[in-house]
Motif scaffolding. Structure first.
Motif, PDB file in Angstrom:
ATOM      1  N   UNK A  52      22.357 -23.668  -6.427  1.00 61.89           N
ATOM      2  CA  UNK A  52      23.403 -24.667  -6.654  1.00 61.89           C
ATOM      3  C   UNK A  52      23.594 -24.942  -8.146  1.00 61.89           C
ATOM      4  N   UNK A  53      24.826 -24.816  -8.605  1.00 63.88           N
ATOM      5  CA  UNK A  53      25.164 -25.101  -9.993  1.00 63.88           C
ATOM      6  C   UNK A  53      24.901 -23.972 -10.966  1.00 63.88           C
ATOM      7  N   UNK A  54      24.300 -22.889 -10.514  1.00 60.49           N
ATOM      8  CA  UNK A  54      23.989 -21.768 -11.397  1.00 60.49           C
ATOM      9  C   UNK A  54      25.046 -20.678 -11.277  1.00 60.49           C
ATOM     10  N   UNK A  55      25.267 -19.972 -12.376  1.00 61.86           N
ATOM     11  CA  UNK A  55      26.161 -18.822 -12.383  1.00 61.86           C
ATOM     12  C   UNK A  55      25.622 -17.789 -13.375  1.00 61.86           C
ATOM     13  N   UNK A  56      25.967 -16.543 -13.139  1.00 64.96           N
ATOM     14  CA  UNK A  56      25.602 -15.484 -14.066  1.00 64.96           C
ATOM     15  C   UNK A  56      26.876 -14.786 -14.516  1.00 64.96           C
ATOM     16  N   UNK A  57      27.038 -14.711 -15.821  1.00 70.57           N
ATOM     17  CA  UNK A  57      28.170 -13.998 -16.399  1.00 70.57           C
ATOM     18  C   UNK A  57      27.689 -12.644 -16.886  1.00 70.57           C
ATOM     19  N   UNK A  58      28.519 -11.653 -16.682  1.00 76.14           N
ATOM     20  CA  UNK A  58      28.261 -10.317 -17.208  1.00 76.14           C
ATOM     21  C   UNK A  58      29.279 -10.118 -18.326  1.00 76.14           C
ATOM     22  N   UNK A  59      28.785  -9.802 -19.511  1.00 77.34           N
ATOM     23  CA  UNK A  59      29.711  -9.622 -20.626  1.00 77.34           C
ATOM     24  C   UNK A  59      29.382  -8.368 -21.412  1.00 77.34           C
ATOM     25  N   UNK A  60      30.363  -7.939 -22.201  1.00 78.67           N
ATOM     26  CA  UNK A  60      30.170  -6.750 -23.026  1.00 78.67           C
ATOM     27  C   UNK A  60      29.606  -7.154 -24.389  1.00 78.67           C
ATOM     28  N   UNK A  61      29.429  -6.189 -25.255  1.00 77.41           N
ATOM     29  CA  UNK A  61      28.824  -6.431 -26.563  1.00 77.41           C
ATOM     30  C   UNK A  61      29.615  -7.363 -27.458  1.00 77.41           C
ATOM     31  N   UNK A  62      30.916  -7.491 -27.212  1.00 80.18           N
ATOM     32  CA  UNK A  62      31.726  -8.399 -28.020  1.00 80.18           C
ATOM     33  C   UNK A  62      31.760  -9.808 -27.449  1.00 80.18           C
ATOM     34  N   UNK A  63      31.097  -9.999 -26.291  1.00 79.14           N
ATOM     35  CA  UNK A  63      31.037 -11.322 -25.686  1.00 79.14           C
ATOM     36  C   UNK A  63      32.113 -11.587 -24.652  1.00 79.14           C
ATOM     37  N   UNK A  64      32.974 -10.610 -24.375  1.00 82.25           N
ATOM     38  CA  UNK A  64      34.012 -10.775 -23.371  1.00 82.25           C
ATOM     39  C   UNK A  64      33.387 -10.818 -21.982  1.00 82.25           C
ATOM     40  N   UNK A  65      33.648 -11.895 -21.232  1.00 82.71           N
ATOM     41  CA  UNK A  65      33.110 -12.030 -19.877  1.00 82.71           C
ATOM     42  C   UNK A  65      33.900 -11.120 -18.949  1.00 82.71           C
ATOM     43  N   UNK A  66      33.162 -10.235 -18.251  1.00 81.44           N
ATOM     44  CA  UNK A  66      33.780  -9.270 -17.368  1.00 81.44           C
ATOM     45  C   UNK A  66      33.699  -9.687 -15.896  1.00 81.44           C
ATOM     46  N   UNK A  67      32.632 -10.386 -15.545  1.00 85.42           N
ATOM     47  CA  UNK A  67      32.441 -10.886 -14.184  1.00 85.42           C
ATOM     48  C   UNK A  67      31.629 -12.173 -14.250  1.00 85.42           C
ATOM     49  N   UNK A  68      31.880 -13.047 -13.290  1.00 82.22           N
ATOM     50  CA  UNK A  68      31.080 -14.263 -13.119  1.00 82.22           C
ATOM     51  C   UNK A  68      30.613 -14.308 -11.676  1.00 82.22           C
TER      52      UNK A  68
END
Length: 72
Positions: A52-68
């Protein structure tokens, strides 16, 4: 060709940054790695089972979030 993806695990007051990342052939493969990592955290007692309340972001080397991924 494999690319490096990074994970950011966060809740309302806490953020854990992955500075090493993982090499994966696609963002889908990185997502599979993220799900395995989430399961390891749960087994180690570092995350609540319901997430509850947690999320994981996947991002590339420039910091762009690709998936949450919502953990709840």
């Amino acid at each position: 060709m494999a690319e490096r993806y990074y994970f950011r695990l966060s809740s309302d007051g806490e953020t854990i940054e992955d500075e090493t990342g993982v090499l994966a052939a696609s963002v889908a493969h990185a997502e599979a790695e993220a799900l395995a990592l989430i399961e390891e955290f749960r087994k180690a007692g570092e995350l609540p089972e319901d997430g509850a309340g947690w999320r994981m972001e996947i991002h590339d080397g420039s910091g762009t979030v690709l998936r949450t991924l919502r953990l709840s």
